[in-house]
Design an enzyme around this catalytic site. Structure first.
Site, PDB file in Angstrom:
ATOM      1  N   LEU A  32       0.843  -1.200   0.000  1.00 12.37           N
ATOM      2  CA  LEU A  32       0.000   0.000   0.000  1.00 12.37           C
ATOM      3  C   LEU A  32       0.875   1.246   0.000  1.00 12.37           C
ATOM      4  CD1 LEU A  32      -2.959   0.570   2.469  1.00 12.37           C
ATOM      5  CD2 LEU A  32      -1.157   2.268   2.268  1.00 12.37           C
ATOM      6  N   ASP A  35       0.736   8.752   1.395  1.00 11.25           N
ATOM      7  CA  ASP A  35       1.239  10.122   1.187  1.00 11.25           C
ATOM      8  C   ASP A  35       2.604  10.230   0.496  1.00 11.25           C
ATOM      9  OD1 ASP A  35      -0.733  10.068   3.103  1.00 11.25           O
ATOM     10  OD2 ASP A  35       0.408  11.126   4.624  1.00 11.25           O
ATOM     11  N   ASP A 155       3.617  14.884  10.883  1.00  7.33           N
ATOM     12  CA  ASP A 155       3.811  15.338   9.504  1.00  7.33           C
ATOM     13  C   ASP A 155       4.614  16.644   9.410  1.00  7.33           C
ATOM     14  OD1 ASP A 155       2.130  13.159   9.151  1.00  7.33           O
ATOM     15  OD2 ASP A 155       0.344  14.362   8.768  1.00  7.33           O
TER      16      ASP A 155
HETATM   17  C1  FRU Z   1      -2.232  11.054   6.003  1.00  8.79           C
HETATM   18  C2  FRU Z   1      -1.598  10.334   7.165  1.00  8.79           C
HETATM   19  C3  FRU Z   1      -0.574  11.192   7.889  1.00  8.79           C
HETATM   20  C4  FRU Z   1       0.320  10.155   8.513  1.00  8.79           C
HETATM   21  C5  FRU Z   1       0.365   9.092   7.453  1.00  8.79           C
HETATM   22  C6  FRU Z   1       0.509   7.684   7.954  1.00  8.79           C
HETATM   23  O1  FRU Z   1      -2.734  10.202   5.041  1.00  8.79           O
HETATM   24  O2  FRU Z   1      -2.583   9.866   8.072  1.00  8.79           O
HETATM   25  O3  FRU Z   1      -1.126  12.096   8.809  1.00  8.79           O
HETATM   26  O4  FRU Z   1       1.596  10.667   8.806  1.00  8.79           O
HETATM   27  O5  FRU Z   1      -0.836   9.206   6.727  1.00  8.79           O
HETATM   28  O6  FRU Z   1       0.664   6.787   6.894  1.00  8.79           O
END
Ligand code: FRU
Length: 479
Positions: A32, A35, A155
């Protein structure tokens, strides 16, 4: 590292040629992808890192993967870069950014940890990526969230202003409101907490993910983020979570984004989230995730061991108080052969039978007389409908006539004077459409049962096509 690379290589050579496998969108051979992370230009190459669970199609064991490119056609094979194997990131190397400094690429990310009572802990971490492809985790740079906030704290995104580094982070307050926090640093290693970025968006969702602060003009910044928990409206916020922006004047002394406009979504389609922007040659380049959290059942590719993709690179430009998006110039490198190039056609219905389902289409329709136009993407007895009502100024995307995958309708406002201008990129299970020179964009995934594609244009009046051009697009290569 070596062992995993071999696994990736073998899998690529055996890559199953399934009809949903996209040709020119970045996706993983297995697992999968979500981001985009750490986007940067380093060592004369574009570095595209991303969230990757290489073990399955669940949101678990998030690694950072990497592909690099110089031309957006030829890529290196996906490689695992950051692995969730230290105490500070053992349950996931979550999203973050890249920073080129002193001839090194620094990767900032969130270490996700499930503590003793299964409680979330978030650590902001840094690693150094060297030119020879080796990685050195340096560990934690911000230990915990400040008081007043929950552990939904993640993030990191870094920008520079007046010789200082600033880091913003998405966070949730103890009152369950989404916000961002700002830190500053002289050396990008020791960070001081400054406070919360003030905006006039209060009670705007319960969490803000993946923030970006991007300079878009001499004195304006776009604050791009992905809020969760916004009520959907007739013409906006129709996905489970949104991604969009506000633009204003950034006052770093008062920690405020002043005089900002209303929140505007970046993509009005079904499948777009968590975009990241980086600067290169004075352009702001954005890549988004084609997918959404908590909607896994809408993506039947899980059955084949892979899920989701990344958008094509888009340049964002600030004009007339909004962000316009256009495909990065290099995307033209994908054009293999031009199939159609016609101007000034008049007809009752226009049918375009394409022998490839990997095409770019530029369509410019005269709307000066008609009021209603429909463009349907037909896959034998299934179809996706895009329609435009000029009087109501509403564009509608309808996926209800597909058998598999997510369904539903998305509607958004779009002003068209005399010409409806569409720039479409169709891949085996993805359609990206730019409207009116990128004033709006829609991204969607579709899972047709057959390989056929016919595009049909209908109108409530005679159809006048000012221009139609199509190209067959080549596959991106992983070498
Ligand atoms: C966004 C998110 C981020 C996190 C990541 C984990 O899609 O939820 O906030 O860092 O994906 O995969």
């Amino acid at each position: 590292m070596h062992e995993n690379n071999i696994k990736v290589n073998n899998c690529y050579s055996n890559k199953e040629k399934h009809i949903w496998r996209n040709k020119f969108h970045i996706e993983m051979p297995f697992g999968l992808i979500n981001d985009p992370n750490g986007l940067s230009y380093y060592n004369n190459k574009f570095h595209i890192f991303y969230q990757w669970n290489p073990f399955g199609c669940e949101h678990k064991t998030k690694h950072w993967g990497l592909i690099t490119t110089t031309d957006f056609v030829n890529y290196t094979k996906p490689k695992l870069i950051l692995r969730p194997e230290d105490w500070f990131d053992k349950d996931g190397c979550y999203s973050g950014c890249g920073l080129v400094k002193d001839d090194e690429l620094k990767l900032y990310y969130t270490g996700n940890v499930k503590g003793s009572n299964n409680e979330r802990e978030s650590y902001q971490c840094v690693a150094t990526y060297h030119k020879d492809g080796t990685i050195e985790k340096k560990g934690v740079i911000i230990e915990k969230q400040p008081e007043g906030y929950t552990a939904h704290f993640r993030d990191p995104y870094i920008f520079m202003e007046d010789e200082y580094y600033y880091m913003i982070l998405g966070v949730q307050t103890n009152d369950l409101e989404g916000k961002v926090l700002i830190y500053s640093s002289e050396d990008a290693m020791k960070w001081a907490f400054l406070g919360e970025l003030k905006t006039n968006m209060n009670s705007f969702g319960y969490m803000w993910e993946c923030p970006n602060l991007v300079k878009v003009s001499e004195n304006k910044y776009a604050f791009i983020f992905s809020p969760q928990g916004i009520q959907s409206e007739e013409f906006k916020y129709q996905n489970i979570f949104q991604s969009g922006y506000v633009i204003g004047k950034l006052d770093l002394k008062e920690l405020e984004l002043k005089e900002h406009c209303e929140f505007k979504e970046l993509d009005m389609g079904f499948d777009f989230y968590a975009p990241q922007v980086f600067k290169h040659d004075n352009e702001n380049i954005m890549i988004g995730w084609i997918g959404l959290p908590d909607k896994e059942l809408e993506y039947p590719t899980a059955e084949y061991g892979w899920m989701y993709a990344l958008t094509m690179p888009r340049v964002i430009e600030y004009r007339n108080n909004v962000l316009y998006q256009k495909p990065l110039k290099e995307v033209e490198n994908l054009r293999q052969s031009q199939v159609i190039n016609e101007k000034n056609l008049i007809c009752d219905t226009y049918k375009l039978n394409l022998d490839s389902r990997c095409v770019e289409v530029i369509l410019n329709l005269d709307m000066s007389e008609g009021n209603f136009t429909e463009v349907s993407f037909k896959f034998n007895d299934e179809y996706i409908l895009m329609s435009y009502d000029k009087e109501a100024q509403v564009c509608t995307l309808d996926r209800n006539n597909m058998y598999l995958g997510g369904k539903g309708i998305r509607k958004f406002k779009l002003k068209v004077e005399n010409e409806l201008k569409l720039h479409m990129f169709i891949d085996n299970s993805i359609i990206e459409i730019y409207y009116q020179n990128g004033l709006e964009v829609t991204t969607l995934m579709y899972f047709a049962k057959t390989e056929a594609l016919e595009i049909q244009i209908k109108n409530d009046n005679i159809i006048k096509i000012n221009e139609i051009c199509t190209w067959n697009l080549r596959s991106i290569k992983y070498e």
